[in-house]
Design an enzyme around this catalytic site. Structure first.
Site, PDB file in Angstrom:
ATOM      1  N   GLU A   1       0.801  -1.234   0.000  1.00  0.00           N
ATOM      2  CA  GLU A   1       0.000   0.000   0.000  1.00  0.00           C
ATOM      3  C   GLU A   1       0.830   1.279   0.000  1.00  0.00           C
ATOM      4  OE1 GLU A   1      -2.954  -0.009   3.071  1.00  0.00           O
ATOM      5  OE2 GLU A   1      -3.942  -1.789   2.318  1.00  0.00           O
TER       6      GLU A   1
ATOM      7  N   GLU B   1      -4.986  -8.655   1.256  1.00  0.00           N
ATOM      8  CA  GLU B   1      -5.628  -8.352   2.543  1.00  0.00           C
ATOM      9  C   GLU B   1      -7.126  -8.151   2.335  1.00  0.00           C
ATOM     10  OE1 GLU B   1      -4.128  -5.037   4.884  1.00  0.00           O
ATOM     11  OE2 GLU B   1      -2.060  -5.632   4.425  1.00  0.00           O
TER      12      GLU B   1
HETATM   13  C1  GBH Z   1      -4.329  -2.045   5.706  1.00  0.00           C
HETATM   14  O1  GBH Z   1      -4.485  -0.708   5.424  1.00  0.00           O
HETATM   15  C2  GBH Z   1      -2.929  -2.251   6.166  1.00  0.00           C
HETATM   16  O2  GBH Z   1      -2.128  -2.845   5.171  1.00  0.00           O
HETATM   17  C3  GBH Z   1      -2.824  -3.014   7.452  1.00  0.00           C
HETATM   18  O3  GBH Z   1      -1.542  -2.864   7.990  1.00  0.00           O
HETATM   19  C4  GBH Z   1      -3.905  -2.565   8.388  1.00  0.00           C
HETATM   20  O4  GBH Z   1      -3.770  -3.143   9.660  1.00  0.00           O
HETATM   21  C5  GBH Z   1      -5.219  -2.941   7.791  1.00  0.00           C
HETATM   22  O5  GBH Z   1      -5.370  -2.433   6.515  1.00  0.00           O
HETATM   23  C6  GBH Z   1      -6.430  -2.520   8.608  1.00  0.00           C
HETATM   24  O6  GBH Z   1      -6.539  -1.138   8.676  1.00  0.00           O
HETATM   25  O7  GBH Z   1      -8.931   7.270   3.033  1.00  0.00           O
HETATM   26  O8  GBH Z   1     -11.285   7.612   3.108  1.00  0.00           O
HETATM   27  O9  GBH Z   1     -10.356   6.370   1.324  1.00  0.00           O
HETATM   28  C7  GBH Z   1      -5.732  -0.330   4.961  1.00  0.00           C
HETATM   29  C8  GBH Z   1      -5.769   1.156   4.816  1.00  0.00           C
HETATM   30  C9  GBH Z   1      -8.127   1.350   4.546  1.00  0.00           C
HETATM   31  C10 GBH Z   1      -6.607   3.020   3.735  1.00  0.00           C
HETATM   32  C11 GBH Z   1      -9.244   2.033   3.829  1.00  0.00           C
HETATM   33  C12 GBH Z   1      -7.716   3.645   2.981  1.00  0.00           C
HETATM   34  C13 GBH Z   1     -10.044   4.052   2.951  1.00  0.00           C
HETATM   35  C14 GBH Z   1     -10.458   5.279   3.671  1.00  0.00           C
HETATM   36  N1  GBH Z   1      -6.845   1.620   3.988  1.00  0.00           N
HETATM   37  N2  GBH Z   1      -8.964   3.408   3.656  1.00  0.00           N
HETATM   38  S1  GBH Z   1     -10.232   6.726   2.705  1.00  0.00           S
END
Ligand code: GBH
Length: 471
Positions: free
Chosen positions: A163, A368
């Site tokens: 990511e 994931e």
């Molecule tokens: C993952 O990140 C990670 O790889 C992991 O380490 C973490 O523990 C896991 O998910 C759970 O959080 O910014 O409004 O579009 C996920 C991160 C989640 C970032 C969804 C973007 C969308 C919200 N992403 N998020 S927005």
């Protein structure tokens, strides 16, 4: 049968979220160690100092995974554990830890999937500008080469980055992730240098390993729909997709820096950090595109003063959406997870089909997918029925996409364990296994038994309710 025996049903974690032992075995601090010591940045002042103590308990965790019959374990390597100065000599003790982990996995018939970078940049590199410094990309390639040399014989699949959207925009624009900076130019430099790091890193892996060991890049592609058919909302959603997705897909998959990205971020006029020949270096199509999917969102043209923030503990008031001050997101409707994210399995189906259409035949894995819910241990059990529903729905979406021609070959449940959820500390619980942080006791939740039974039967239709009664 829903999934063939070859379809990988795995689970995932990341070094800083589970290992602990941050000052042991020669490891030096990463930007997350620093972040955790910065007041107000992590909920409750939590740190990864101990986390799930997997550094010491990995044999137990591998045994647990074997009991749960998972096919593969996706973990990440802590760069500052294996190369304490970030560039230069390797630390044999650090490398030995990952070798032992992989060997333990193999002794139990579990495949080892190693991610090189899941956000824990060595602090010494941040002190030299971190991802805003192009040298970091070259340092990453050297690190990748060293790991391939040291661990090439025990890792079944490599992943360069996890990511890069989070590393760049959450780290350097909104500042809710380490290193906690709020500077749009820095964020775009980070985007570019992360793309460069992937390209150089994948080349380095191939130089050592040849074509036999697959290389993956994991992106969190945003499934964002316009709030209405109005052209300004359609354009708003497009801007989010460009900044969120095209900024990475363009350079890595197609070897281009999208014009739309430059238009949207037109306040940034100095793109001299993109040097001649860089896009060719970024352009390294991975063998497997890793997709992390959690939820969807709906974007619309914002009114003056509204902000497309992504939330998160330690909210700085700055948005991760560089150049998108005129975009905002609709409030989430319907059931949500602990994170406030909506639950929409169909978003995963649509995403997989979109990628399939754009890159026909490209191998994809869901690196994931999972959900945090408030779980409770009652009499040694955790009846996390909502997580089971979530997993059932999303694996069903994968099944549909495969049936409709998407080349998806694996799925990794996030996460094996409850763990350190970044700015949220230990307050969010994504594990299929509950962790008691006082005792480090692991308690598989019902979802873990459900997932085990799916792994056994491979059949989503009949994987039944037996797991409720049988631990
Ligand atoms: C993952 O990140 C990670 O790889 C992991 O380490 C973490 O523990 C896991 O998910 C759970 O959080 O910014 O409004 O579009 C996920 C991160 C989640 C970032 C969804 C973007 C969308 C919200 N992403 N998020 S927005």
């Amino acid at each position: 049968m829903t999934f063939s025996k070859q379809f990988v049903l795995g689970t995932a974690t990341a070094s800083y979220q589970v290992e602990g032992a941050v000052a042991e075995g020669g490891r030096t601090p990463s930007i997350w160690d620093t972040m955790c010591r910065t007041p107000g940045k992590v909920l409750g002042g939590d740190t990864g100092d101990v986390a799930c103590d997997q550094y010491h308990l990995f044999r137990d965790d591998v045994a647990l995974m074997a009991d749960l019959e998972v096919d593969a374990y996706r973990f990440s390597i802590s760069w500052s554990r294996v190369i304490p100065d970030a560039v230069g000599p390797i630390n044999p003790e650090g490398v030995a830890y990952y070798r032992a982990l992989c060997e333990e996995l193999h002794s139990r018939g579990i495949k080892a999937v190693a991610t090189l970078y899941h956000w824990d940049l060595p602090q010494v590199l941040e002190d030299r500008g971190g991802w805003t410094n192009r040298e970091t990309a070259f340092a990453f390639a050297d690190y990748a080469r060293a790991m391939a040399t040291e661990l090439g014989d025990v890792v079944d699949m490599w992943s360069t980055l996890n990511e890069p959207w989070c590393s760049s925009y959450l780290g350097y624009a909104s500042g809710v992730h380490a290193p906690g900076r709020t500077d749009d130019l820095a964020a775009l430099q980070a985007v570019h240098h992360l793309n460069l790091a992937h390209g150089l890193g994948q080349r380095a892996l191939r130089e050592v390993l040849g074509k036999d060991v697959p290389v993956c890049l994991t992106l969190n592609l945003h499934v964002v729909d316009p709030a209405s058919d109005a052209p300004e909302d359609v354009a708003a959603a497009r801007r989010i997709r460009v900044v969120g997705n095209e900024a990475f897909l363009g350079p890595v998959m197609d070897g281009v820096l999208p014009d739309e990205l430059r238009e949207i971020t037109r306040d940034i006029t100095d793109w001299s950090f993109v040097q001649d020949g860089d896009l060719e270096l970024c352009h390294q199509v991975p063998d497997v595109l890793g997709i992390n999917y959690y939820s969807t969102s709906r974007a619309r043209q914002a009114d003056a003063g509204e902000l497309a923030s992504s939330g998160g503990h330690g909210e700085t008031g700055a948005s991760p959406w560089v150049g998108c001050d005129d975009v905002t997101f609709l409030p989430v409707e319907g059931p949500t997870t602990q994170m406030g994210w909506n639950i929409e399995p169909d978003g995963l189906y649509r995403l997989l089909m979109e990628v399939e259409q754009r890159y026909p035949g490209l191998e994809m894995m869901i690196t994931e997918n999972g959900a945090g819910f408030d779980d409770e241990v009652v009499g040694g059990r955790v009846h996390d029925i909502r997580r089971v529903d979530y997993l059932r729905g999303h694996l069903g979406a994968v099944e549909r996409a495969v049936a409709d021609g998407a080349n998806v070959t694996g799925y990794f449940l996030w996460s094996l364990l409850d763990n350190f959820e970044w700015s949220w500390g230990y307050s969010k619980t994504f594990g299929m296994v509950h962790v008691d942080y006082e005792t480090q006791q692991r308690t598989p939740k019902d979802s873990a038994y459900w997932y085990r039974d799916l792994s056994r039967t491979r059949d989503l239709e009949t994987v039944g309710d037996a797991w409720v009664a049988v631990p």
